[in-house]
Structures are given as structure tokens and as C-alpha cells.
Design a protein around this motif. Structure first.
Motif, PDB file in Angstrom:
ATOM      1  N   ALA A   1       0.861  -1.180   0.000  1.00  0.00           N
ATOM      2  CA  ALA A   1       0.000   0.000   0.000  1.00  0.00           C
ATOM      3  C   ALA A   1       0.898   1.230   0.000  1.00  0.00           C
ATOM      4  N   PRO A   2       1.497   1.554  -1.154  1.00  0.00           N
ATOM      5  CA  PRO A   2       2.530   2.589  -1.191  1.00  0.00           C
ATOM      6  C   PRO A   2       2.054   3.969  -0.741  1.00  0.00           C
ATOM      7  N   HIS A   3       0.765   4.253  -0.868  1.00  0.00           N
ATOM      8  CA  HIS A   3       0.264   5.569  -0.461  1.00  0.00           C
ATOM      9  C   HIS A   3      -0.081   5.627   1.020  1.00  0.00           C
ATOM     10  N   PHE A   4      -0.150   4.481   1.668  1.00  0.00           N
ATOM     11  CA  PHE A   4      -0.598   4.437   3.062  1.00  0.00           C
ATOM     12  C   PHE A   4       0.478   3.964   4.037  1.00  0.00           C
TER      13      PHE A   4
ATOM     14  N   LEU B   1      -3.862   8.242 -13.671  1.00  0.00           N
ATOM     15  CA  LEU B   1      -3.072   9.383 -13.231  1.00  0.00           C
ATOM     16  C   LEU B   1      -3.753   9.984 -12.009  1.00  0.00           C
ATOM     17  N   GLY B   2      -3.262   9.632 -10.839  1.00  0.00           N
ATOM     18  CA  GLY B   2      -3.850  10.104  -9.602  1.00  0.00           C
ATOM     19  C   GLY B   2      -2.771  10.525  -8.640  1.00  0.00           C
ATOM     20  N   THR B   3      -2.904  10.093  -7.379  1.00  0.00           N
ATOM     21  CA  THR B   3      -1.850  10.356  -6.403  1.00  0.00           C
ATOM     22  C   THR B   3      -0.526   9.807  -6.919  1.00  0.00           C
ATOM     23  N   GLY B   4      -0.589   8.642  -7.539  1.00  0.00           N
ATOM     24  CA  GLY B   4       0.554   8.058  -8.228  1.00  0.00           C
ATOM     25  C   GLY B   4       0.106   7.582  -9.593  1.00  0.00           C
TER      26      GLY B   4
ATOM     27  N   HIS C   1      -0.262  -8.627 -12.429  1.00  0.00           N
ATOM     28  CA  HIS C   1      -0.057  -7.222 -12.075  1.00  0.00           C
ATOM     29  C   HIS C   1       1.427  -6.899 -11.995  1.00  0.00           C
ATOM     30  N   MET C   2       1.803  -5.762 -12.581  1.00  0.00           N
ATOM     31  CA  MET C   2       3.172  -5.275 -12.525  1.00  0.00           C
ATOM     32  C   MET C   2       3.166  -3.864 -11.948  1.00  0.00           C
ATOM     33  N   GLU C   3       3.984  -3.623 -10.947  1.00  0.00           N
ATOM     34  CA  GLU C   3       4.020  -2.321 -10.292  1.00  0.00           C
ATOM     35  C   GLU C   3       4.944  -1.370 -11.048  1.00  0.00           C
ATOM     36  N   PHE C   4       4.501  -0.966 -12.236  1.00  0.00           N
ATOM     37  CA  PHE C   4       5.291  -0.028 -13.027  1.00  0.00           C
ATOM     38  C   PHE C   4       5.554   1.261 -12.252  1.00  0.00           C
ATOM     39  N   ALA C   5       4.624   1.645 -11.390  1.00  0.00           N
ATOM     40  CA  ALA C   5       4.743   2.909 -10.669  1.00  0.00           C
ATOM     41  C   ALA C   5       5.992   2.970  -9.797  1.00  0.00           C
ATOM     42  N   GLN C   6       6.485   1.825  -9.350  1.00  0.00           N
ATOM     43  CA  GLN C   6       7.619   1.801  -8.432  1.00  0.00           C
ATOM     44  C   GLN C   6       8.961   1.651  -9.140  1.00  0.00           C
ATOM     45  N   PHE C   7       8.927   1.523 -10.477  1.00  0.00           N
ATOM     46  CA  PHE C   7      10.165   1.317 -11.211  1.00  0.00           C
ATOM     47  C   PHE C   7      10.817   2.654 -11.558  1.00  0.00           C
ATOM     48  N   PRO C   8      12.167   2.709 -11.533  1.00  0.00           N
ATOM     49  CA  PRO C   8      12.845   3.921 -12.013  1.00  0.00           C
ATOM     50  C   PRO C   8      12.457   4.168 -13.468  1.00  0.00           C
TER      51      PRO C   8
ATOM     52  N   MET D   1       8.082   6.127 -11.670  1.00  0.00           N
ATOM     53  CA  MET D   1       6.927   6.632 -12.403  1.00  0.00           C
ATOM     54  C   MET D   1       6.020   7.460 -11.486  1.00  0.00           C
ATOM     55  N   ASN D   2       5.856   7.016 -10.247  1.00  0.00           N
ATOM     56  CA  ASN D   2       5.038   7.774  -9.304  1.00  0.00           C
ATOM     57  C   ASN D   2       5.553   9.202  -9.138  1.00  0.00           C
ATOM     58  N   ARG D   3       6.856   9.322  -8.978  1.00  0.00           N
ATOM     59  CA  ARG D   3       7.446  10.640  -8.744  1.00  0.00           C
ATOM     60  C   ARG D   3       7.540  11.458 -10.032  1.00  0.00           C
ATOM     61  N   TYR D   4       7.444  10.793 -11.151  1.00  0.00           N
ATOM     62  CA  TYR D   4       7.570  11.483 -12.439  1.00  0.00           C
ATOM     63  C   TYR D   4       6.246  12.093 -12.890  1.00  0.00           C
ATOM     64  N   VAL D   5       5.141  11.351 -12.718  1.00  0.00           N
ATOM     65  CA  VAL D   5       3.851  11.848 -13.214  1.00  0.00           C
ATOM     66  C   VAL D   5       2.753  11.836 -12.157  1.00  0.00           C
ATOM     67  N   GLY D   6       3.087  11.603 -10.891  1.00  0.00           N
ATOM     68  CA  GLY D   6       2.086  11.602  -9.835  1.00  0.00           C
ATOM     69  C   GLY D   6       1.608  13.007  -9.497  1.00  0.00           C
ATOM     70  N   LYS D   7       0.668  13.073  -8.590  1.00  0.00           N
ATOM     71  CA  LYS D   7       0.048  14.342  -8.213  1.00  0.00           C
ATOM     72  C   LYS D   7       1.077  15.336  -7.676  1.00  0.00           C
TER      73      LYS D   7
END
Length: 243
Positions: free
Chosen positions: A85-88, A136-139, A153-160, A167-173
Motif C-alpha cells: 500500500a505505497p500511499h498508506f 493518473l492520480g496520487t501516483g 499485475h506489474m508495479e510499473f509505478a515503483q520502477f525507475p 513513475m510515481n514521482r515522475y507523473v504523480g500528483k
């Protein structure tokens, strides 16, 4: 057709969409159409599992009765349990039986739990070819389907992704607020092309709360979709193929 009559023709499904910023819910008829207006509250800040369950129980109080529950959750889920739960805050959530716990609190109803982007994907895909869903949301959420079948499921959001940014830090909120709308839109364009190179998708669907912030010319195989699919897609969790 009245809501009551619709229910008599099949089970009613409580659909819950857990987001990093908001908790949403509605009750769906057997055809996946909403039988009630959507309810929404802000997501508690970094909630513990028990705090989130309490918030969801309170959220659905105004809604009509239901027979079963579908939940979309922003993280890795498996066998109706939360793995990340990366956001929590991952540690408190690891292996938490969210489906079982919420089902008990809401009258011992059967529950199915899936990643939130995957639930939204079920609500929008055509079921042909390789279809990618990015939220495209919080992450950044993601789901991949081949001929209507959900892929692992692949957690693309956590990959550099670009430089040292995930990806989270690149296009997240947070990134959109930090770099501004123009640069963030350019980042989304680069993200789309990165996924095209990686997957050679046939169709890409863009959802999430920040999709409406896009101000770019999208290719014909890229579509912006309604966030209501994060709820209406919950009906598919009870299909033989989607469950």
C-alpha cells in the motif's frame, strides 16, 4: 426499470474505489449500472488498516442494500489480501485481509478485492488485443489485458523511469504540483511513448483524477476514460473470467 426490480433479477454489488485522495462507493445492478448516486469522502491521511475499514463502513451507510462487495485498492493485492500500500505505508498493510475484514463489518457479505487500476480497466476495455490502462492520480496505476484477460499485475509505478525518479514521482500528483501543468503534460507524453516502446499496446486508456488535467494531443489509440469505471468495473470481479 426501478432499482428494486433490477435487484430482483440478480445480485446487487457494492462497488468501492479506494484512492490515495478519495474513497468512493456506489451500488451496482446485475448489468453493472449504478443503482445509487456515488458517495465520496476524502481518504484519511496515511490510514492504518483499521482506520480505513472504519472509514469505508461509514462511507457506505447511506447506500441501498447489497448482496456482495467489490473493492479496488491502490497497491498490489493477491488472494483478497493487500501486499503493498505505497500511499498508506507498506509495513502496516502487508498481508492485511482487507476483503475478509470489510466483509465481516458489512454483514458477512462475500467480497472480492483487486488493484484499483485493474478494476477500472474492466470497466473500459473492449476485450480485443493488448489493452493498457494507466491511472493518473496520487501516483500512477496500471493494468494490462490481453483479449479481455487480465495479465499478472506489474508495479510499473515503483520502477525507475527517467533519471532516478520512479513513475510515481515522475507523473504523480505531487510532481504535477511541483513542476507545473505544462511540464507535467510533457512528462505524460513521454510516459505514453515509453509504454508504447515497452508493450506495443493496441489501445491505451487514461483514467484517474488527473487525467482531466491533460492538455495534449493524444494519438488515436489513446483515450481518456471516465473515472466512474473505477466503480462500474467492479461488477466484472464476479464474472468467471474476472473473479
Amino acid at each position: 426499470m426501478s432499482a428494486a426490480r433490477s435487484r430482483r433479477r440478480g445480485p446487487a454489488t457494492l462497488a468501492i474505489d479506494v484512492g490515495g485522495s478519495g474513497l468512493k462507493a456506489s451500488v451496482l445492478g446485475p448489468d453493472g449500472a449504478m443503482l445509487s448516486s456515488r458517495v465520496r469522502v476524502d481518504t484519511p491521511d496515511a490510514p492504518s488498516p483499521d482506520e480505513l475499514v472504519d472509514a469505508l463502513v461509514a462511507l457506505v451507510l447511506p447506500l441501498p442494500s447489497f448482496d456482495r462487495i467489490s473493492i479496488g485498492f491502490p497497491g498490489v493485492v493477491r488472494d483478497n489480501r493487500v501486499l503493498t500500500a505505497p500511499h498508506f505505508g507498506n509495513q502496516a498493510w502487508k498481508h492485511f485481509p482487507l476483503a475478509e475484514r470489510l466483509g465481516q463489518r458489512l454483514g458477512d457479505k462475500p467480497v472480492r478485492l483487486l488493484n484499483d487500476a485493474e478494476v477500472q480497466g474492466y470497466g473500459v476495455i473492449a476485450g480485443q488485443g493488448l489493452e493498457l490502462v494507466l491511472t493518473l492520480g496520487t501516483g500512477l496505476g496500471s493494468a494490462l489485458f490481453r483479449d479481455g484477460e487480465l495479465m499478472p499485475h506489474m508495479e510499473f509505478a515503483q520502477f525507475p523511469a527517467f533519471g532516478k525518479k520512479t513513475m510515481n514521482r515522475y507523473v504523480g500528483k505531487a510532481a504535477r504540483h511541483k513542476v507545473g501543468g505544462k511540464k507535467w503534460n510533457h512528462r505524460v507524453e513521454k510516459t505514453i511513448e515509453a509504454f508504447r516502446t515497452l508493450l506495443q499496446f493496441d489501445r491505451l486508456y487514461l483514467g484517474g483524477g488527473n487525467a482531466k488535467k491533460l492538455d495534449i494531443d493524444l494519438p488515436p489509440d489513446v483515450l481518456i476514460v471516465s473515472n466512474e469505471a473505477g466503480l462500474t468495473g467492479g461488477i466484472r470481479l464476479w464474472d468467471e473470467r474476472g473473479g
